[in-house]
Design a protein around this motif. Sequence first.
Motif, mmCIF file in Angstrom:
data_model
loop_
_atom_site.group_PDB
_atom_site.id
_atom_site.type_symbol
_atom_site.label_atom_id
_atom_site.label_comp_id
_atom_site.label_asym_id
_atom_site.label_seq_id
_atom_site.Cartn_x
_atom_site.Cartn_y
_atom_site.Cartn_z
ATOM 1 N N TYR A 228 31.586 73.738 -54.422
ATOM 2 C CA TYR A 228 30.172 73.936 -54.113
ATOM 3 C C TYR A 228 30.039 74.541 -52.719
ATOM 4 C CZ TYR A 228 30.399 69.992 -57.374
ATOM 5 O OH TYR A 228 30.712 69.158 -58.418
ATOM 6 N N TYR B 110 27.063 74.795 -49.682
ATOM 7 C CA TYR B 110 25.782 74.340 -49.164
ATOM 8 C C TYR B 110 25.559 74.990 -47.813
ATOM 9 C CZ TYR B 110 25.214 70.580 -52.628
ATOM 10 O OH TYR B 110 25.025 69.865 -53.783
ATOM 11 N N GLN C 88 23.398 74.368 -44.072
ATOM 12 C CA GLN C 88 22.665 73.369 -43.287
ATOM 13 C C GLN C 88 22.207 73.982 -41.975
ATOM 14 O OE1 GLN C 88 24.904 69.891 -42.013
ATOM 15 N NE2 GLN C 88 23.078 68.612 -42.018
ATOM 16 N N GLY D 167 18.814 68.541 -43.736
ATOM 17 C CA GLY D 167 19.907 68.215 -44.636
ATOM 18 C C GLY D 167 20.461 69.481 -45.265
ATOM 19 N N PRO D 168 21.667 69.412 -45.813
ATOM 20 C CA PRO D 168 22.241 70.589 -46.474
ATOM 21 C C PRO D 168 21.411 71.021 -47.680
ATOM 22 C CG PRO D 168 23.936 68.941 -46.023
ATOM 23 C CD PRO D 168 22.613 68.294 -45.757
ATOM 24 N N PHE E 220 21.645 73.258 -51.334
ATOM 25 C CA PHE E 220 22.563 73.781 -52.330
ATOM 26 C C PHE E 220 22.459 75.303 -52.408
ATOM 27 C CE2 PHE E 220 24.934 73.834 -56.242
ATOM 28 C CZ PHE E 220 24.341 74.812 -57.022
ATOM 29 N N TYR F 18 27.653 76.851 -57.172
ATOM 30 C CA TYR F 18 28.588 75.872 -57.720
ATOM 31 C C TYR F 18 29.511 76.564 -58.724
ATOM 32 C CZ TYR F 18 29.111 72.813 -61.899
ATOM 33 O OH TYR F 18 29.533 72.183 -63.028
ATOM 34 N N MET G 268 25.140 76.239 -40.548
ATOM 35 C CA MET G 268 26.452 75.709 -40.883
ATOM 36 C C MET G 268 26.622 75.900 -42.392
ATOM 37 S SD MET G 268 29.191 73.828 -39.929
ATOM 38 C CE MET G 268 28.924 72.509 -38.739
ATOM 39 N N LEU H 295 28.691 74.831 -45.527
ATOM 40 C CA LEU H 295 29.545 73.729 -45.945
ATOM 41 C C LEU H 295 30.078 73.968 -47.348
ATOM 42 C CD1 LEU H 295 27.194 70.869 -44.724
ATOM 43 C CD2 LEU H 295 29.462 71.319 -43.799
ATOM 44 N N PHE I 258 33.388 66.921 -48.683
ATOM 45 C CA PHE I 258 32.955 68.068 -47.903
ATOM 46 C C PHE I 258 33.997 68.466 -46.873
ATOM 47 C CE2 PHE I 258 28.517 69.162 -48.776
ATOM 48 C CZ PHE I 258 28.140 68.123 -49.613
ATOM 49 N N GLY I 259 34.042 69.768 -46.583
ATOM 50 C CA GLY I 259 34.801 70.268 -45.459
ATOM 51 C C GLY I 259 33.990 70.147 -44.178
ATOM 52 N N GLY J 168 31.481 67.910 -41.017
ATOM 53 C CA GLY J 168 31.024 67.864 -42.399
ATOM 54 C C GLY J 168 30.545 66.469 -42.770
ATOM 55 N N LEU J 169 30.326 66.286 -44.059
ATOM 56 C CA LEU J 169 29.791 65.019 -44.548
ATOM 57 C C LEU J 169 30.890 64.165 -45.161
ATOM 58 C CD1 LEU J 169 27.373 67.104 -44.560
ATOM 59 C CD2 LEU J 169 26.398 65.702 -46.368
ATOM 60 N N LEU K 54 22.748 60.527 -44.251
ATOM 61 C CA LEU K 54 21.976 61.364 -45.172
ATOM 62 C C LEU K 54 22.008 60.758 -46.573
ATOM 63 C CD1 LEU K 54 23.608 64.620 -43.915
ATOM 64 C CD2 LEU K 54 21.153 64.307 -43.889
ATOM 65 N N LYS L 218 23.912 69.373 -58.146
ATOM 66 C CA LYS L 218 23.004 70.055 -57.237
ATOM 67 C C LYS L 218 22.272 68.977 -56.455
ATOM 68 C CE LYS L 218 20.500 73.087 -59.255
ATOM 69 N NZ LYS L 218 19.438 73.912 -59.872
ATOM 70 N N LEU L 219 22.794 68.668 -55.281
ATOM 71 C CA LEU L 219 22.243 67.574 -54.502
ATOM 72 C C LEU L 219 21.046 68.055 -53.690
ATOM 73 C CD1 LEU L 219 25.486 65.865 -53.154
ATOM 74 C CD2 LEU L 219 24.264 65.467 -55.297
ATOM 75 N N PHE M 130 19.038 66.862 -50.464
ATOM 76 C CA PHE M 130 19.248 65.971 -49.326
ATOM 77 C C PHE M 130 17.951 65.674 -48.601
ATOM 78 C CE2 PHE M 130 23.832 65.581 -48.536
ATOM 79 C CZ PHE M 130 24.350 66.541 -49.382
ATOM 80 N N GLY M 131 17.924 64.509 -47.969
ATOM 81 C CA GLY M 131 16.908 64.221 -46.973
ATOM 82 C C GLY M 131 17.328 64.816 -45.639
ATOM 83 N N THR M 132 16.482 64.657 -44.630
ATOM 84 C CA THR M 132 16.787 65.219 -43.311
ATOM 85 C C THR M 132 17.600 64.268 -42.455
ATOM 86 O OG1 THR M 132 14.642 64.476 -42.531
ATOM 87 C CG2 THR M 132 14.803 66.770 -43.254
ATOM 88 N N GLY M 133 17.847 63.062 -42.950
ATOM 89 C CA GLY M 133 18.765 62.162 -42.267
ATOM 90 C C GLY M 133 18.114 61.196 -41.308
#
Lengths: 118, 111
Positions: free
Chosen positions: A33, A35, A37, A42-43, A45, A48, A89, A91, A109-110, B43-44, B89, B98-99, B101-104
């Motif tokens: 995937y 993404y 950011q 948040g990241p 999408f 994929y 960024m 990702l 994730f990387g 990264g996450l 997050l 297909k995630l 995300f919130g802003t954290g």
Amino acid sequence: DTGVSQNPRHKITKRGQNVTFRCDPISEHNRLYWYRQTLGQGPEFLTYFQNEAQLEKSRLLSDRFSAERPKGSFSTLEIQRTEQGDSAMYLCASSFANYAGSTNEKLFFGSGTQLSVL
Amino acid sequence: KQEVTQIPAALSVPEGENLVLNCSFTDSAIYNLQWFRQDPGKGLTSLLLIQSSQREQTSGRLNASLDKSSGRSTLYIAASQPGDSATYLCAVNTGFQKLVFGTGTRLLVSP
């Protein structure tokens, strides 16, 4: 245990130039995937792959963006004619799905590639 | 369109406190919800994944709950430590991983 590897870590380019990023997923992972950011968000999408097939693309992925995963292993993300709004960024993540319809595997994730467009 | 909101945006606590991070989402049609940790410039890291049929998951000092019908999840961190300082997050899986995300929540745990 080698995780998801992304290169380069940082890329500074001038507006209008083309850039290419590489992602090497965890070796046995069949899904990959991308993404994006931006600061404080948040990241989001982008796209994929299941093995070498690109199965889903976000509307965020304009015609200037192209992603490939030629042999179902590493992937590249190319941005043509970069714009300042592309600064973010980028990702990459990978996962292993043990059947085609799997939806519950964890993503790894990387560390990302930080792109700055001047 | 699925939207994910996290409250609070930032949190500062002394070491040892128990704390709760909140996540809400607008569309209950999700496959799972995941909590991630992100350190600055990195990264996450996946912390917990709760499938849509589950109510909670635990890992060490972390416990995450999911109430799909009300569109809410919480991440509970027990006995916080300075090493827990990071951005947390939450993300909902809307299909094909297909995630959204919130802003954290930016957490700072002071010694």
